[in-house]
Design a protein around this motif. Structure first.
Motif, mmCIF file in Angstrom:
data_model
loop_
_atom_site.group_PDB
_atom_site.id
_atom_site.type_symbol
_atom_site.label_atom_id
_atom_site.label_comp_id
_atom_site.label_asym_id
_atom_site.label_seq_id
_atom_site.Cartn_x
_atom_site.Cartn_y
_atom_site.Cartn_z
ATOM 1 N N ILE A 148 0.862 -1.186 0.000
ATOM 2 C CA ILE A 148 0.000 0.000 0.000
ATOM 3 C C ILE A 148 0.898 1.235 0.000
ATOM 4 C CG2 ILE A 148 -1.830 1.264 1.221
ATOM 5 C CD1 ILE A 148 -2.821 -1.431 0.330
ATOM 6 N N GLY A 149 0.772 2.039 -1.032
ATOM 7 C CA GLY A 149 1.644 3.209 -1.183
ATOM 8 C C GLY A 149 1.005 4.471 -0.648
ATOM 9 N N SER A 150 1.838 5.508 -0.479
ATOM 10 C CA SER A 150 1.324 6.789 -0.006
ATOM 11 C C SER A 150 2.169 7.908 -0.590
ATOM 12 C CB SER A 150 1.380 6.854 1.512
ATOM 13 O OG SER A 150 2.726 6.787 1.942
ATOM 14 N N VAL A 178 -3.220 9.273 -1.394
ATOM 15 C CA VAL A 178 -2.582 10.564 -1.640
ATOM 16 C C VAL A 178 -3.135 11.582 -0.641
ATOM 17 C CG1 VAL A 178 -2.262 12.436 -3.307
ATOM 18 C CG2 VAL A 178 -2.300 10.052 -4.090
ATOM 19 N N PHE A 179 -2.235 12.280 0.061
ATOM 20 C CA PHE A 179 -2.658 13.315 1.016
ATOM 21 C C PHE A 179 -2.310 14.696 0.458
ATOM 22 C CE2 PHE A 179 -1.923 9.488 3.386
ATOM 23 C CZ PHE A 179 -2.982 9.449 4.282
ATOM 24 N N VAL A 180 -3.306 15.540 0.390
ATOM 25 C CA VAL A 180 -3.058 16.907 -0.071
ATOM 26 C C VAL A 180 -2.955 17.805 1.159
ATOM 27 C CG1 VAL A 180 -3.885 18.797 -1.500
ATOM 28 C CG2 VAL A 180 -4.347 16.428 -2.162
ATOM 29 N N VAL A 181 -1.820 18.493 1.271
ATOM 30 C CA VAL A 181 -1.551 19.283 2.472
ATOM 31 C C VAL A 181 -2.558 20.423 2.600
ATOM 32 C CG1 VAL A 181 0.140 20.710 3.671
ATOM 33 C CG2 VAL A 181 0.885 18.694 2.393
ATOM 34 N N ASN A 182 -3.147 20.503 3.791
ATOM 35 C CA ASN A 182 -4.228 21.455 4.032
ATOM 36 C C ASN A 182 -3.713 22.702 4.729
ATOM 37 O OD1 ASN A 182 -6.520 22.775 4.708
ATOM 38 N ND2 ASN A 182 -7.420 21.126 5.913
ATOM 39 N N GLU A 183 -3.198 23.632 3.945
ATOM 40 C CA GLU A 183 -2.853 24.922 4.546
ATOM 41 C C GLU A 183 -3.029 25.973 3.477
ATOM 42 O OE1 GLU A 183 1.184 25.648 5.624
ATOM 43 O OE2 GLU A 183 1.944 24.299 4.136
ATOM 44 N N LYS A 205 -7.575 3.763 -11.083
ATOM 45 C CA LYS A 205 -8.614 3.100 -10.286
ATOM 46 C C LYS A 205 -8.218 2.864 -8.825
ATOM 47 C CE LYS A 205 -11.644 2.918 -13.493
ATOM 48 N NZ LYS A 205 -11.789 4.392 -13.601
ATOM 49 N N ASN A 206 -6.922 2.659 -8.561
ATOM 50 C CA ASN A 206 -6.532 2.267 -7.202
ATOM 51 C C ASN A 206 -5.909 3.407 -6.397
ATOM 52 O OD1 ASN A 206 -4.401 2.209 -8.967
ATOM 53 N ND2 ASN A 206 -3.334 0.552 -7.915
ATOM 54 N N VAL A 207 -6.587 4.566 -6.425
ATOM 55 C CA VAL A 207 -6.082 5.722 -5.690
ATOM 56 C C VAL A 207 -7.193 6.341 -4.854
ATOM 57 C CG1 VAL A 207 -5.263 8.111 -5.939
ATOM 58 C CG2 VAL A 207 -4.273 6.319 -7.340
ATOM 59 N N THR A 208 -6.873 6.708 -3.608
ATOM 60 C CA THR A 208 -7.785 7.522 -2.804
ATOM 61 C C THR A 208 -7.081 8.839 -2.510
ATOM 62 O OG1 THR A 208 -8.515 5.502 -1.711
ATOM 63 C CG2 THR A 208 -9.237 7.581 -0.736
ATOM 64 N N VAL A 209 -7.780 9.947 -2.745
ATOM 65 C CA VAL A 209 -7.206 11.257 -2.442
ATOM 66 C C VAL A 209 -7.802 11.752 -1.122
ATOM 67 C CG1 VAL A 209 -6.914 13.643 -3.221
ATOM 68 C CG2 VAL A 209 -6.932 11.769 -4.890
ATOM 69 N N HIS A 210 -6.925 12.055 -0.141
ATOM 70 C CA HIS A 210 -7.376 12.517 1.168
ATOM 71 C C HIS A 210 -6.983 13.981 1.365
ATOM 72 C CE1 HIS A 210 -7.796 8.332 2.701
ATOM 73 N NE2 HIS A 210 -6.756 8.095 1.921
ATOM 74 N N ALA A 211 -7.835 14.696 2.091
ATOM 75 C CA ALA A 211 -7.428 16.010 2.583
ATOM 76 C C ALA A 211 -6.609 15.745 3.826
ATOM 77 C CB ALA A 211 -8.648 16.843 2.933
ATOM 78 N N PHE A 259 6.130 7.233 -1.505
ATOM 79 C CA PHE A 259 6.777 7.646 -2.748
ATOM 80 C C PHE A 259 7.037 9.145 -2.716
ATOM 81 C CE2 PHE A 259 6.420 3.811 -5.322
ATOM 82 C CZ PHE A 259 5.521 3.085 -4.558
ATOM 83 N N VAL A 260 8.193 9.508 -3.269
ATOM 84 C CA VAL A 260 8.562 10.910 -3.248
ATOM 85 C C VAL A 260 9.406 11.202 -4.491
ATOM 86 C CG1 VAL A 260 10.544 10.376 -1.772
ATOM 87 C CG2 VAL A 260 9.645 12.682 -1.812
ATOM 88 N N GLY A 261 9.254 12.392 -5.050
ATOM 89 C CA GLY A 261 10.040 12.771 -6.222
ATOM 90 C C GLY A 261 11.463 13.117 -5.816
ATOM 91 N N THR A 262 12.448 12.854 -6.682
ATOM 92 C CA THR A 262 13.824 13.261 -6.381
ATOM 93 C C THR A 262 13.921 14.776 -6.477
ATOM 94 O OG1 THR A 262 14.341 12.938 -8.695
ATOM 95 C CG2 THR A 262 14.961 11.172 -7.187
#
Lengths: 344, 96
Positions: A148-150, A178-183, A205-211, A259-262
């Motif tokens: 399970i990725g994040s 996926v968490f979108v930073v809330n500020e 299909k296999n993604v949930t976007v969270h606040a 997961f994070v971008g370089t």
């Protein structure tokens, strides 16, 4: 004697005298004045300021008691007044950061530790069940799978680079959160950023976007006034942020990978990626399961690395052709329809 | 009765208690007391009784107790719940 203590609220940006008094009081406790705090609750005895507590939105900062008056439970009344003042102003759920040696002091006032970086800093909240309840809500979105990725992103705005990172993770994992930073200190308001991430990933299909919640810490509000060694600021901030993720958020969703971008261009984010491996993978820093960090090379557009800051710069230069190349059509539709609102 | 919004009552001073309430599904009570070892069960019983008398069905109740007497506990809990439930019609006889 303590019936004679008066409590009042002062705004130190409006009174030089109050500013100096509070600065002195903090100095006696080895604390600096946090530049973001202007509202203070002060306790006065015979017109002498003997204790103070600052309030920065929902974070209590700069709490100090005159050494001559300690040991009299002044902390209880002081924090009591502070909580009520915050409550009257709409802040019910309060946080504070302090040195670990003060945990008992604030526990007595109804604060509970969330995470601690030894010898450096501890984050506390004024409810014993706050993060537990948040994780309970989060666990409704739990998905079955071994991998399970994040991804945590600001997405200011959502670019093809973000889209690529999510697709990459989604291909490797059973599910991706996926968490979108809330500020709201970003160019694009939070609700817009969240919607653009949702629109830009609706075909996966296999993604949930969270606040993200108040438990994904903003660097902007992280206080540093009590840290003697300023070189430890980033270490302390990242530690708190990442340990909350590892100890609470990840277990609630069974997250195994992040997961994070370089970051070839930004030293700061590069350091953050290194710190991420330490706090999320090292067995010594937490008893929670380790989370494997995967760095993904950034997507290129011609020879440019796609980044949200490049998009914002191009917008500022009114280079709309460039912007169009960097963002998915969903984001471009929003930008082109709202050029006047973006205040560039 | 349900807790509709966050509210609090009481103080953290000695012999008092601070009661915080917030919306929740079902009733959940968390008690933190200086005298938990001696009187934890008694405090919980008073809180449960008070909530039953108010017919509260949903709410999270957080209590930071500094050694309050039963009557203080009852009064503070009633006050916080009624604030949080935004109750306008009160049956005062039930509060005795």
């Amino acid at each position: 004697m303590y019936d004679l203590v008066d409590y009042s609220v002062v705004d130190i940006s409006k009174s030089e005298q109050d500013y100096q008094v509070i600065k002195q009081l903090l100095l006696q406790s080895d604390l600096d004045l946090d530049p973001q705090v202007t509202t203070f609750i002060v306790a006065k005895l015979n017109n002498n300021c003997i204790a103070c507590a600052g309030l920065d939105h929902n974070i209590i900062k700069c709490v100090a008691i005159d050494p001559d008056y300690r040991g009299n439970q002044l902390n209880l009344t002081l924090i009591d007044y502070t909580m009520k003042y915050a409550n009257d102003n709409g802040y019910f759920h309060l946080f504070l950061y302090t040195k670990p040696e003060n945990i008992a002091f604030f526990k007595a006032c109804g604060f509970y530790p969330i995470v601690e970086i030894s010898n450096l800093v501890v984050l506390m909240e004024n409810t014993p069940v706050g993060i537990k309840q948040y994780c309970k809500q989060l666990s409704q979105y739990q998905k079955a799978g071994n991998k399970i990725g994040s991804i945590v992103m600001n997405a200011n705005p959502f670019t093809k680079g973000h889209q690529y990172l999510i697709e990459f993770a989604a291909n490797q994992c059973d599910w991706v959160h996926v968490f979108v930073v809330n500020e709201d200190v970003s160019l694009f308001p939070f609700q817009v950023r969240l919607q653009l991430v949702k629109d830009g990933t609706k075909d996966i299909k296999n993604v949930t976007v969270h606040a993200s919640s108040s438990y994904i810490i903003s660097k902007a509000t992280f206080p540093t006034y009590f840290l003697k060694d300023k070189s430890k600021i980033d270490y302390a901030y990242m530690g708190i942020d990442l340990l909350i993720f590892r100890n609470y958020i990840a277990p609630a969703l069974n997250i195994t990978h992040r997961f994070v971008g370089t970051e070839p261009h930004s030293e700061v984010t590069n350091a953050y990626n290194k710190a991420m491996k330490y706090w999320l993978e090292d067995d010594k820093v937490s008893s929670s399961f380790k989370i494997t960090v995967i760095e993904v090379a950034r997507k290129l557009e011609e020879s440019n690395i796609i980044s949200a800051s490049l998009v914002r710069n191009s917008l500022a230069l009114k280079n709309y052709e460039q912007v169009k190349k960097l963002v998915p059509s969903t984001t471009w539709n929003y930008i082109s329809a709202n050029l006047d609102k973006l205040n560039i | 009765m349900k807790i509709q919004k966050e509210a609090m009552a009481g103080t953290l001073e000695s012999s008092d208690l601070l009661v915080k309430v917030m919306p929740n599904t079902g009733i959940e009570i968390v008690i933190n007391s200086d005298v938990n070892k001696q009187f934890g069960d008694q405090i919980r019983a008073v809180v449960n009784n008070t909530l039953n008398e108010l017919n509260l069905t949903d709410g999270l109740i957080i209590i930071d107790d500094k050694g309050a007497l039963d009557c203080a506990i009852k009064a503070r809990v009633q006050c916080a719940v009624l604030r949080g439930a935004e109750e306008t019609e009160l049956d005062w006889s039930k509060l005795l």
